[in-house]
Design a protein around this motif. Sequence first.
Motif, PDB file in Angstrom:
ATOM      1  N   HIS A  21       2.902  -6.192  12.264  1.00 47.81           N
ATOM      2  CA  HIS A  21       4.262  -5.856  11.829  1.00 47.81           C
ATOM      3  C   HIS A  21       4.995  -7.072  11.263  1.00 47.81           C
ATOM      4  N   LYS A  22       4.434  -8.258  11.454  1.00 52.40           N
ATOM      5  CA  LYS A  22       5.054  -9.460  10.915  1.00 52.40           C
ATOM      6  C   LYS A  22       4.622  -9.731   9.475  1.00 52.40           C
ATOM      7  N   LEU A  23       3.619  -8.976   9.007  1.00 56.10           N
ATOM      8  CA  LEU A  23       3.160  -9.184   7.630  1.00 56.10           C
ATOM      9  C   LEU A  23       4.238  -8.744   6.650  1.00 56.10           C
ATOM     10  N   PRO A  24       4.399  -9.479   5.545  1.00 57.16           N
ATOM     11  CA  PRO A  24       5.392  -9.083   4.538  1.00 57.16           C
ATOM     12  C   PRO A  24       5.069  -7.701   3.964  1.00 57.16           C
ATOM     13  N   THR A  25       6.096  -6.974   3.590  1.00 57.05           N
ATOM     14  CA  THR A  25       5.923  -5.628   3.029  1.00 57.05           C
ATOM     15  C   THR A  25       5.028  -5.664   1.801  1.00 57.05           C
ATOM     16  N   GLU A  26       5.219  -6.665   0.953  1.00 61.82           N
ATOM     17  CA  GLU A  26       4.423  -6.749  -0.270  1.00 61.82           C
ATOM     18  C   GLU A  26       2.933  -6.918   0.042  1.00 61.82           C
ATOM     19  N   LEU A  28       1.332  -5.861   2.837  1.00 59.19           N
ATOM     20  CA  LEU A  28       0.817  -4.590   3.346  1.00 59.19           C
ATOM     21  C   LEU A  28       0.601  -3.595   2.208  1.00 59.19           C
ATOM     22  N   SER A  29       1.553  -3.561   1.269  1.00 61.35           N
ATOM     23  CA  SER A  29       1.425  -2.664   0.129  1.00 61.35           C
ATOM     24  C   SER A  29       0.177  -3.002  -0.670  1.00 61.35           C
ATOM     25  N   HIS A  30      -0.068  -4.298  -0.846  1.00 62.79           N
ATOM     26  CA  HIS A  30      -1.251  -4.725  -1.593  1.00 62.79           C
ATOM     27  C   HIS A  30      -2.530  -4.350  -0.840  1.00 62.79           C
ATOM     28  N   ILE A  31      -2.522  -4.487   0.474  1.00 61.86           N
ATOM     29  CA  ILE A  31      -3.689  -4.113   1.285  1.00 61.86           C
ATOM     30  C   ILE A  31      -3.964  -2.619   1.147  1.00 61.86           C
ATOM     31  N   PHE A  32      -2.912  -1.804   1.140  1.00 58.55           N
ATOM     32  CA  PHE A  32      -3.103  -0.356   0.972  1.00 58.55           C
ATOM     33  C   PHE A  32      -3.778  -0.045  -0.365  1.00 58.55           C
ATOM     34  N   LEU A  33      -3.324  -0.732  -1.417  1.00 60.13           N
ATOM     35  CA  LEU A  33      -3.905  -0.489  -2.745  1.00 60.13           C
ATOM     36  C   LEU A  33      -5.367  -0.923  -2.795  1.00 60.13           C
ATOM     37  N   ILE A  34      -5.690  -2.033  -2.129  1.00 59.92           N
ATOM     38  CA  ILE A  34      -7.086  -2.474  -2.059  1.00 59.92           C
ATOM     39  C   ILE A  34      -7.919  -1.435  -1.315  1.00 59.92           C
ATOM     40  N   GLY A  35      -7.331  -0.866  -0.247  1.00 59.13           N
ATOM     41  CA  GLY A  35      -8.042   0.163   0.509  1.00 59.13           C
ATOM     42  C   GLY A  35      -8.363   1.378  -0.346  1.00 59.13           C
ATOM     43  N   LEU A  66      -4.336   8.690   5.250  1.00 58.82           N
ATOM     44  CA  LEU A  66      -4.609   7.873   6.429  1.00 58.82           C
ATOM     45  C   LEU A  66      -3.545   6.798   6.634  1.00 58.82           C
ATOM     46  N   VAL A  67      -3.296   5.974   5.614  1.00 59.72           N
ATOM     47  CA  VAL A  67      -2.375   4.850   5.783  1.00 59.72           C
ATOM     48  C   VAL A  67      -0.936   5.310   5.980  1.00 59.72           C
ATOM     49  N   SER A  68      -0.585   6.489   5.479  1.00 63.65           N
ATOM     50  CA  SER A  68       0.802   6.961   5.595  1.00 63.65           C
ATOM     51  C   SER A  68       1.064   7.699   6.911  1.00 63.65           C
ATOM     52  N   HIS A  69       0.060   7.790   7.781  1.00 65.20           N
ATOM     53  CA  HIS A  69       0.249   8.477   9.061  1.00 65.20           C
ATOM     54  C   HIS A  69      -0.110   7.591  10.258  1.00 65.20           C
ATOM     55  N   VAL A  70      -0.136   6.272  10.039  1.00 65.03           N
ATOM     56  CA  VAL A  70      -0.420   5.351  11.142  1.00 65.03           C
ATOM     57  C   VAL A  70       0.841   5.098  11.969  1.00 65.03           C
ATOM     58  N   CYS A  71       1.911   4.756  11.292  1.00 64.99           N
ATOM     59  CA  CYS A  71       3.184   4.503  11.978  1.00 64.99           C
ATOM     60  C   CYS A  71       4.306   4.638  10.961  1.00 64.99           C
ATOM     61  N   ARG A  72       5.530   4.606  11.444  1.00 63.03           N
ATOM     62  CA  ARG A  72       6.689   4.792  10.567  1.00 63.03           C
ATOM     63  C   ARG A  72       6.796   3.671   9.543  1.00 63.03           C
ATOM     64  N   LEU A  73       6.515   2.431   9.970  1.00 65.30           N
ATOM     65  CA  LEU A  73       6.613   1.302   9.052  1.00 65.30           C
ATOM     66  C   LEU A  73       5.613   1.472   7.905  1.00 65.30           C
ATOM     67  N   TRP A  74       4.371   1.777   8.250  1.00 63.50           N
ATOM     68  CA  TRP A  74       3.370   1.939   7.211  1.00 63.50           C
ATOM     69  C   TRP A  74       3.708   3.102   6.288  1.00 63.50           C
ATOM     70  N   ARG A  75       4.236   4.140   6.860  1.00 65.05           N
ATOM     71  CA  ARG A  75       4.584   5.293   6.022  1.00 65.05           C
ATOM     72  C   ARG A  75       5.686   4.928   5.027  1.00 65.05           C
ATOM     73  N   ASP A  76       6.698   4.204   5.506  1.00 66.60           N
ATOM     74  CA  ASP A  76       7.787   3.801   4.616  1.00 66.60           C
ATOM     75  C   ASP A  76       7.277   2.909   3.490  1.00 66.60           C
ATOM     76  N   ILE A  77       6.364   1.995   3.843  1.00 70.40           N
ATOM     77  CA  ILE A  77       5.816   1.097   2.820  1.00 70.40           C
ATOM     78  C   ILE A  77       4.962   1.884   1.827  1.00 70.40           C
ATOM     79  N   ALA A  78       4.167   2.813   2.354  1.00 67.28           N
ATOM     80  CA  ALA A  78       3.311   3.621   1.472  1.00 67.28           C
ATOM     81  C   ALA A  78       4.151   4.444   0.508  1.00 67.28           C
ATOM     82  N   ILE A  79       5.215   5.044   0.997  1.00 61.92           N
ATOM     83  CA  ILE A  79       6.064   5.879   0.140  1.00 61.92           C
ATOM     84  C   ILE A  79       6.720   5.045  -0.952  1.00 61.92           C
TER      85      ILE A  79
END
Length: 537
Positions: A21-26, A28-35, A66-79
């Motif tokens: 949760h300490k990782l910057p939003t940008e 995490l967003s980049h990690i999602f795109l790599i995934g 998958l990534v948008s249903h892990v937690c609220r933070l991840w979902r907000d970043i994914a959206i």
Amino acid sequence: MPDPLRSNPLFPPPDRPCVIHKLPTELLSHIFLIGVEESDNSNDSDSYGGDHSLESAQRTEECVDLVSHVCRLWRDIAIQTPALWANILFEGKHDDCIMAQQYFERSRALPVSISIDLTPNFQRYGWHQGYENDTARRILECVIPHISRWCSLSVKVSDYALMGMILMKLGDCTGAPLLERLELYSCRNGRMSYNTFTPQYLKKQHFVLFGGNVPRLTHVTLSGVHLDWPRSHFLSGLTSLQLAFHAQDVCPTYMDLTRILRDSPRLTTLSLYHSGPASPPTQWVDVNEEAELAIPIMLDYLKELVLVTFDNESIIPLLNQCALPNLTSLSLDLQSSSSTSLQALGQPSPTTGTPLLSGLTSLKIGRSMTDVEDLTIMEVYAAAPKLTLLDLHMRYSHSESQWFHLLFGSPPISASVDIPLLKLETLRTSGVHSAAMHTLVEVRRDQGVPLRCVSMNKADIDVGVIDDRDWLRKNVEVFELFAQETPDTDIGFFVEDPDDEEEYLTYEAPYGFDSMDDDPDGPEDEVLEYWRYSGDD
């Protein structure tokens, strides 16, 4: 006693924030795109003409879900990451359009890939139930307002009447300015007439897709779907073209096909599966067009060519007119006069002066090529000195494959060279027993031209014989067994139905489906229609 969960990285610490949760939003967003990218690339089909966009959309949807249903933070970043929502898949579900509207909104102004699959829940021994036209109309009403954002469109149906309606709707559109990839599949239920298109009322088209306004189009796959070829001038500037399963009366004429090729000088991949000119050019070329037959078709960028056809009389003149100086991969299943056709391919091209086979590094041979004479096979091997990969699909042939046995070098090509294909490193086979492969690897190793990689169909490992498999693993750098159910290099094969007076095309079962009679509940005397045929991409 210490709590074991405190040191378990799968559980968040109870007394401090989770490190992720300490990782910057940008980041995490980049990690999602790599995934999403890795998910797409991890299962890329090596099959010719695989449903690239549909498979990509399905894998992307799974990853995004998958990534948008892990937690609220991840979902907000994914959206808030528009690129995650740029692949929109329709499978005929009741909530498809609701989900699609969310994807359109979340992808913002990005180009989007549209994939429509109206053949879900494929059953091994049955056919898809057709969807009502209103399902397709509902989907089109959802996506057509966003046509200015389409970068890819893939449509797959099992009822051609449904495809006909979709084509007419696309014909009403005035343009798709960003569209780069177009894939249209009509997966016919049962047999398809080799000579005559059905239903006849959909044979003639009074429209041109997108009004002919598709300036960025580069990748086209038309499987069981024909166009008004003379008016479809938007088929130009292509880098990949696959035409498949067209009855002779809806195939492009020789002049139409050569026009498409001339207008696409940067074409890198060309696949013709029972499509292309229905007759030799001399049978229908106008007097005013005869001069064009003498003009070479320059395809300097073409790397991969796939030819699966009954009618070789029209293919050979086409190849003779084409200049293919950089062709490196060829897949063949020429189902009539195979020896004559191969001899022509081994001769110097009238256009370039060198044999088409001379630059090949990869050659794939289909199971219909088993009637080729030994001398012709040796001539093919001699004409392809740069070959490093050979793929022999002989799984369903009724005769022993000389394509394999002549790799031992019998008879010799000349007095000085006993073993053919001196640069051959990779051999992939279906229909060759493990004992024979063992012997070949040993012989070529002893002759100083060893195989480095061997890939075999699991069904070809001799029952009860473990020694061959273990020996192969120890004596080649890479030894692989592929499952019967996943024929990565199967060239989709049609066969004639000998019981009918009229010629029909019937899809044969792929690896692992040798007989429909294996299932007592399945239909008798029928073969499985398998619509994932191999190549690229």
